[in-house]
Design a protein around this motif. Structure first.
Motif, PDB file in Angstrom:
ATOM      1  N   ILE A 200       1.129  -0.885   0.410  1.00 19.46           N
ATOM      2  CA  ILE A 200       0.246  -0.401  -0.255  1.00 19.46           C
ATOM      3  C   ILE A 200       0.624   1.253   0.316  1.00 19.46           C
ATOM      4  CG2 ILE A 200      -1.435   1.498   1.413  1.00 19.46           C
ATOM      5  CD1 ILE A 200      -2.593  -1.194   2.259  1.00 19.46           C
ATOM      6  N   SER A 201       0.469   2.360  -0.921  1.00 17.36           N
ATOM      7  CA  SER A 201       2.073   3.052  -0.640  1.00 17.36           C
ATOM      8  C   SER A 201       0.307   4.494  -1.370  1.00 17.36           C
ATOM      9  CB  SER A 201       3.069   2.946  -1.998  1.00 17.36           C
ATOM     10  OG  SER A 201       3.608   3.642  -2.156  1.00 17.36           O
ATOM     11  N   PHE A 202       1.371   5.356  -1.566  1.00 14.50           N
ATOM     12  CA  PHE A 202       0.761   6.898  -1.785  1.00 14.50           C
ATOM     13  C   PHE A 202       1.451   7.397  -2.520  1.00 14.50           C
ATOM     14  CE2 PHE A 202       2.969   9.200   1.671  1.00 14.50           C
ATOM     15  CZ  PHE A 202       3.518  10.472   0.653  1.00 14.50           C
ATOM     16  N   SER A 203       1.024   8.643  -3.956  1.00 12.95           N
ATOM     17  CA  SER A 203       1.547   9.708  -4.017  1.00 12.95           C
ATOM     18  C   SER A 203       0.614  10.856  -3.607  1.00 12.95           C
ATOM     19  CB  SER A 203       2.341   9.517  -5.493  1.00 12.95           C
ATOM     20  OG  SER A 203       2.573   9.945  -6.324  1.00 12.95           O
ATOM     21  N   SER A 204       1.505  12.362  -4.041  1.00  9.39           N
ATOM     22  CA  SER A 204       1.159  13.132  -4.043  1.00  9.39           C
ATOM     23  C   SER A 204       1.716  14.140  -4.248  1.00  9.39           C
ATOM     24  CB  SER A 204       0.417  13.632  -2.362  1.00  9.39           C
ATOM     25  OG  SER A 204      -0.379  14.675  -2.159  1.00  9.39           O
ATOM     26  N   ARG A 205       1.016  15.435  -5.045  1.00 11.67           N
ATOM     27  CA  ARG A 205       1.085  16.456  -5.634  1.00 11.67           C
ATOM     28  C   ARG A 205       2.112  17.066  -4.393  1.00 11.67           C
ATOM     29  NH1 ARG A 205       3.355  14.369  -8.959  1.00 11.67           N
ATOM     30  NH2 ARG A 205       1.654  12.723  -9.842  1.00 11.67           N
ATOM     31  N   GLU A 206       0.844  17.569  -3.749  1.00  5.47           N
ATOM     32  CA  GLU A 206       1.790  18.305  -2.233  1.00  5.47           C
ATOM     33  C   GLU A 206       0.560  17.769  -1.763  1.00  5.47           C
ATOM     34  OE1 GLU A 206       2.135  20.134   0.548  1.00  5.47           O
ATOM     35  OE2 GLU A 206       3.716  20.613  -1.025  1.00  5.47           O
ATOM     36  N   ARG A 207       1.219  17.372  -0.764  1.00  7.83           N
ATOM     37  CA  ARG A 207       0.256  16.032   0.249  1.00  7.83           C
ATOM     38  C   ARG A 207      -0.340  17.468   1.550  1.00  7.83           C
ATOM     39  NH1 ARG A 207       5.360  13.713   3.744  1.00  7.83           N
ATOM     40  NH2 ARG A 207       5.915  13.262   1.708  1.00  7.83           N
ATOM     41  N   TYR A 208      -0.562  18.219   1.707  1.00  4.05           N
ATOM     42  CA  TYR A 208      -1.056  19.290   2.906  1.00  4.05           C
ATOM     43  C   TYR A 208      -2.253  20.060   1.683  1.00  4.05           C
ATOM     44  CZ  TYR A 208       2.194  17.179   5.719  1.00  4.05           C
ATOM     45  OH  TYR A 208       3.333  16.862   6.548  1.00  4.05           O
ATOM     46  N   PHE A 209      -1.474  20.234   0.598  1.00  3.46           N
ATOM     47  CA  PHE A 209      -2.913  21.012  -0.323  1.00  3.46           C
ATOM     48  C   PHE A 209      -3.676  19.929  -0.614  1.00  3.46           C
ATOM     49  CE2 PHE A 209      -4.853  22.293  -3.842  1.00  3.46           C
ATOM     50  CZ  PHE A 209      -4.469  24.024  -4.338  1.00  3.46           C
ATOM     51  N   ASP A 210      -4.008  19.166  -0.512  1.00  2.00           N
ATOM     52  CA  ASP A 210      -4.906  18.226  -1.390  1.00  2.00           C
ATOM     53  C   ASP A 210      -4.247  16.894  -0.235  1.00  2.00           C
ATOM     54  OD1 ASP A 210      -7.186  16.451  -2.013  1.00  2.00           O
ATOM     55  OD2 ASP A 210      -6.907  17.054  -4.081  1.00  2.00           O
ATOM     56  N   PRO A 211      -4.859  16.631   0.783  1.00  7.79           N
ATOM     57  CA  PRO A 211      -4.280  15.288   1.182  1.00  7.79           C
ATOM     58  C   PRO A 211      -5.252  14.379   0.922  1.00  7.79           C
ATOM     59  CG  PRO A 211      -5.874  16.763   3.184  1.00  7.79           C
ATOM     60  CD  PRO A 211      -5.415  17.137   1.502  1.00  7.79           C
ATOM     61  N   ASP A 212      -6.442  14.415  -0.102  1.00  4.31           N
ATOM     62  CA  ASP A 212      -7.655  13.118  -0.100  1.00  4.31           C
ATOM     63  C   ASP A 212      -7.361  12.913  -1.357  1.00  4.31           C
ATOM     64  OD1 ASP A 212      -8.562  12.867   2.774  1.00  4.31           O
ATOM     65  OD2 ASP A 212      -9.109  15.304   1.931  1.00  4.31           O
ATOM     66  N   GLN A 213      -6.229  13.436  -2.192  1.00  2.00           N
ATOM     67  CA  GLN A 213      -6.285  12.783  -3.633  1.00  2.00           C
ATOM     68  C   GLN A 213      -5.462  11.833  -3.853  1.00  2.00           C
ATOM     69  OE1 GLN A 213      -2.157  14.608  -5.559  1.00  2.00           O
ATOM     70  NE2 GLN A 213      -3.812  16.745  -5.228  1.00  2.00           N
ATOM     71  N   VAL A 214      -5.578  10.972  -4.718  1.00  2.00           N
ATOM     72  CA  VAL A 214      -5.114   9.567  -4.920  1.00  2.00           C
ATOM     73  C   VAL A 214      -4.045   9.536  -6.019  1.00  2.00           C
ATOM     74  CG1 VAL A 214      -5.098   6.860  -5.013  1.00  2.00           C
ATOM     75  CG2 VAL A 214      -6.377   8.300  -3.226  1.00  2.00           C
ATOM     76  N   VAL A 215      -3.198   9.401  -6.332  1.00  2.00           N
ATOM     77  CA  VAL A 215      -2.482   9.870  -7.912  1.00  2.00           C
ATOM     78  C   VAL A 215      -2.174   8.031  -8.441  1.00  2.00           C
ATOM     79  CG1 VAL A 215      -0.228   9.940  -8.612  1.00  2.00           C
ATOM     80  CG2 VAL A 215      -0.930  11.458  -6.680  1.00  2.00           C
ATOM     81  N   TYR A 216      -2.505   8.064  -9.361  1.00  2.00           N
ATOM     82  CA  TYR A 216      -2.741   6.733 -10.213  1.00  2.00           C
ATOM     83  C   TYR A 216      -1.173   6.526 -10.387  1.00  2.00           C
ATOM     84  CZ  TYR A 216      -7.053   7.232 -12.147  1.00  2.00           C
ATOM     85  OH  TYR A 216      -8.586   7.948 -12.489  1.00  2.00           O
ATOM     86  N   ALA A 217      -0.816   5.137  -9.661  1.00  2.00           N
ATOM     87  CA  ALA A 217       0.938   4.719 -10.304  1.00  2.00           C
ATOM     88  C   ALA A 217       0.617   3.525 -10.318  1.00  2.00           C
ATOM     89  CB  ALA A 217       1.103   4.708  -8.313  1.00  2.00           C
ATOM     90  N   ARG A 218       2.453   3.341 -10.468  1.00  2.00           N
ATOM     91  CA  ARG A 218       2.568   1.897 -10.976  1.00  2.00           C
ATOM     92  C   ARG A 218       3.700   0.529  -9.935  1.00  2.00           C
ATOM     93  NH1 ARG A 218       2.274   0.498 -15.983  1.00  2.00           N
ATOM     94  NH2 ARG A 218       3.278  -1.722 -15.691  1.00  2.00           N
ATOM     95  N   GLY A 219       3.050  -0.529  -9.919  1.00  2.00           N
ATOM     96  CA  GLY A 219       4.696  -1.343  -8.951  1.00  2.00           C
ATOM     97  C   GLY A 219       5.025  -2.245 -10.165  1.00  2.00           C
ATOM     98  N   SER A 220       5.586  -2.908  -9.909  1.00  2.00           N
ATOM     99  CA  SER A 220       5.998  -4.123 -10.589  1.00  2.00           C
ATOM    100  C   SER A 220       6.261  -5.674  -9.999  1.00  2.00           C
ATOM    101  CB  SER A 220       7.872  -3.865 -10.215  1.00  2.00           C
ATOM    102  OG  SER A 220       8.019  -2.585 -11.027  1.00  2.00           O
ATOM    103  N   TYR A 221       4.911  -5.802 -10.186  1.00  2.00           N
ATOM    104  CA  TYR A 221       4.126  -6.792  -9.637  1.00  2.00           C
ATOM    105  C   TYR A 221       3.434  -8.448 -10.297  1.00  2.00           C
ATOM    106  CZ  TYR A 221       3.431  -3.901  -6.013  1.00  2.00           C
ATOM    107  OH  TYR A 221       3.677  -1.930  -4.999  1.00  2.00           O
ATOM    108  N   GLY A 222       3.608  -7.746 -11.770  1.00  2.00           N
ATOM    109  CA  GLY A 222       3.231  -8.843 -12.977  1.00  2.00           C
ATOM    110  C   GLY A 222       4.045  -9.992 -12.775  1.00  2.00           C
TER     111      GLY A 222
END
Length: 721
Positions: A200-222
């Motif tokens: 479980i991870s998160f990414s944010s443009r500015e975490r305190y500007f909009d702490p509820d946004q979820v950024v599309y991201a990818r991982g090496s799980y395939g």
């Protein structure tokens, strides 16, 4: 090292003269701040017809669709919603010159059909309500396990983590890891072997500007056996889970995902406003409809095509109603899958590259500037593809700024008495009252304009862009962030600059020349002169190599602006008057360049009368001055990546280390390829690469690399007559 103090007063006085263009105005300061190549009547016509509200409404239609695609879209039984809808809207506006292209693409694409994330029996997120929940690259499956925290671990400390896991394997086996980012490389293998089930991870443009946004991201799980799932959550959700773990609570995670795989395809909508000279270079707009098929953002990038659709509608209406003539050059609109779809569109009809003089790419241009704490920006054309458009756009951007901001400058226009009003406001009733702010910067990549700036396409491309974007690649990139006022201004900028580019009249030409030269003098003053003086400042007085390089830098800076002036020859009426005006401006720039090089040579050796004397070209340099490389047949518009060109792969496999033997860096070889245009000699290319990199380079190195490209069939080298 030497001090420049004895030379400062002399240099500054000379620069004061040099920075005055032939027209006598200081670079960057226009004598008429609201002057553009368009007449006041034309500006009023565009401003009155273009509707930011209609563009905004169309963005809502494109981006307000359900996040989860229908089975028909995914399997290909139907078309993707966005391409089908924008095609329908263009037809509804009466535009008959619009085409829907659809063709197969290699491979498959994956799509999250379902997903859930539960924390201690409480549902935290699910697909389709939370579109970005499942990380790209995940496999289908279900997990349940205890939540653990794994901090950021530098590559050098991975052995320590491996030892820790080996000492207590049960602490990791069957768990779900809370991490700052999705793991990559050796970390993935380590966690997979340890039995971690999901991250479980998160990414944010500015975490305190909009702490509820979820950024599309990818991982090496395939390809993993155990670590098969990744989940994206918001900063608020992530930090609360971290808090619980640090408090010593045992947190149980349950999650699942269902991933479908479908045959890949391209869908591109292509529209055009026919010109009366359709085979001569016109304008091509691009704005991507897709960036993969999972993320569906409003500002990135349904706003770009929506604004361009409004440009198409407005120009079509003005022409059909007789308020504008048919343009001389065709105005094209391409709405593709980002980058890959644009390449495929060109590859299927490479003859189109001869019919474009400028690419206007719009990516992320619909947000309100104040709401996003942003600037409207333009990535200019690259030096090797210098274009009139940089100066033209600067003049129009300046007009929108000066009329939609309170500008405390002499001669600035004023609005109504009794208050600070925008002088000539361009806004929408339901839009913001934001001031317009813009910034022009050196050429960058990241969107469809890089396709056109590719040496194998060689059409100058710019990008209009809003940055920073606080909701970039996030599930909160929704239409409510859009601003009808900003969309009207952007559509006005696009329509007016496209019209000048496609229908340049002899009456417009003097003001276009002034705009291009004003911008050019400013660019030389801001970049070329400081770079040349910096080169001299690092060397001893009279250093010949530094003097040659500084002179080369100045020559490249001036020739870039002369190339921008020359590009007007591609779009003007062809009259004797137009040709003479452009040639006269080129002559003025030539005299300016000669004077500026003289200044630099004097700066290189201030104690010598006349300054540093450059040596005559060597016999080898003279020989390469007449050798002209050009792209080989079958390359332009068809082969876009030398690394994927089979003859190149074969050659460099059979000759490993050849570039090291020649002594070239990757940056140098890339620039050498970029400067090939069938008109520049090998010697000129050497000089431009040296100026661009700020490093000396021997003409023999450049010639040898180009000879390799000739051997593999990428270029042909001819000797000029």
């Amino acid at each position: 090292m030497r001090s420049y103090r004895p030379f400062v007063l002399q240099a500054l006085s000379f620069l004061a003269v040099l920075l005055l263009g032939p027209g006598g105005s200081l670079s960057g300061q226009r004598s008429e701040p609201l002057k553009t190549p368009l007449s006041e009547d034309a500006i009023l016509l565009f401003s009155n017809e273009i509707s930011g509200q209609m563009a905004f409404d169309n963005m809502v239609k494109l981006a307000g669709a359900p996040w989860l695609r229908s089975p028909e879209e995914l399997t290909g039984e139907g078309n993707f919603y966005e391409s089908e809808e924008i095609y329908r809207m263009a037809r509804a506006y009466g535009v008959e010159t619009v085409r829907f292209d659809r063709y197969e693409a290699p491979g498959t694409f994956t799509y999250p059909l379902a997903g859930e994330l539960w924390v201690d029996g409480r549902r935290m997120a699910r697909v389709p309500a939370d579109a970005a929940l499942v990380a790209s690259g995940s496999q289908s499956g279900e997990v349940e396990g205890r939540l653990i925290y794994i901090p950021e671990v530098p590559q050098s400390e991975l052995p320590d983590l491996a030892a820790e896991i080996a000492s207590d394997p049960d602490e990791y086996r069957g768990t779900v890891a809370l991490m700052w980012s999705h793991p990559r490389g050796a970390m993935v293998e380590l966690l997979d072997n340890a039995g971690v089930q999901a991250v479980i991870s998160f990414s944010s443009r500015e975490r305190y500007f909009d702490p509820d946004q979820v950024v599309y991201a990818r991982g090496s799980y395939g390809q993993n056996q155990t670590l098969r799932l990744g989940f994206n959550v918001s900063w608020r959700q992530w930090s609360e889970m971290l808090e619980d773990v640090h408090r010593g609570l045992e947190v149980t995670i349950r999650g699942k995902a269902e991933i479908g795989a479908y045959p890949n395809r391209f869908e591109t909508v292509y529209a055009w406003i026919p010109g009366t000279e359709p085979d001569l270079p016109g304008v091509v707009f691009t704005g991507h409809l897709f960036e993969g098929y999972t993320k569906r953002g409003a500002n990135d990038n349904m706003g770009g095509p929506a604004i361009q659709l409004e440009i198409l509608r407005a120009l079509h209406h003005l022409i059909e109603s007789g308020q504008l003539p048919q343009p001389r050059r065709t105005i094209h609109f391409i709405w593709p899958n980002e980058i890959s779809g644009t390449y495929e569109f060109i590859r299927r009809d490479p003859s189109l590259v001869e019919k474009w003089s400028i690419n206007i790419n719009m990516d992320m241009v619909s947000e309100g500037l104040r709401n996003a704490n942003s600037w409207f920006t333009m990535s200019e054309t690259p030096a090797q593809l210098a274009s009139f458009y940089d100066g033209l756009a600067a003049a129009v951007l300046n007009y929108v700024w000066r009329t939609n901001d309170i500008v405390y400058l002499g001669g600035a226009p004023r609005g109504r008495p009794g208050g600070q009003y925008f002088p000539v406001p361009m806004w929408e009733k339901n839009g913001s009252r934001d001031a317009f702010r813009f910034f022009i910067h050196e050429a960058t990549g990241g969107s469809d304009h890089i396709v056109f700036n590719n040496a194998s396409v060689a059409v100058p491309g710019i990008e209009f862009f809003t940055w920073p974007d606080q909701w970039y690649h996030a599930d909160t990139d929704t239409p409510d962030k859009g601003d009808p006022t900003e969309m009207k201004r952007v559509a006005f900028i696009g329509a007016s600059t496209a019209w000048v580019s496609a229908n340049l009249t002899d009456e417009m030409l003097p003001d276009l020349l002034q705009a291009v030269s004003d911008f050019g003098y400013n660019r030389v003053a801001e970049r070329g002169i400081p770079k040349a003086l910096e080169t001299l400042g690092k060397a001893e007085t009279g250093d010949m190599k530094a003097g040659i390089l500084a002179s080369t830098i100045i020559e490249a800076a001036v020739e870039r602006e002369r190339d921008a002036i020359r590009s007007i020859h591609e779009i003007h009426s062809g009259s004797r008057t137009a040709t003479r005006l452009v040639d006269d401006e080129l002559a003025s720039w030539g005299a300016y360049g000669d004077a500026l090089r003289g200044f630099v040579l004097q700066a290189a050796a201030p104690g010598l009368a006349g300054g540093l004397s450059l040596p005559e070209p060597t016999s080898e340099e003279a020989s390469h001055a007449s050798r002209i490389p050009r792209l080989a047949p079958g390359i332009r518009g068809q082969e876009f990546n030398m690394g994927r060109f089979q003859p190149a792969q074969d050659y460099f496999r059979d000759h490993p280390g050849i570039l090291n033997e020649i002594g070239l860096t990757n940056a140098q070889t890339s620039q050498i390829s970029n400067w090939v245009n069938g008109r520049r000699s090998i010697l000129t290319i050497r000089d431009r690469v040296a100026a661009g990199t700020g490093q000396e380079i021997d003409v023999a190195q450049v010639a040898r690399y180009l000879e390799i490209l000739e051997e593999i069939g990428w270029v042909e080298i001819e000797r000029s007559r």
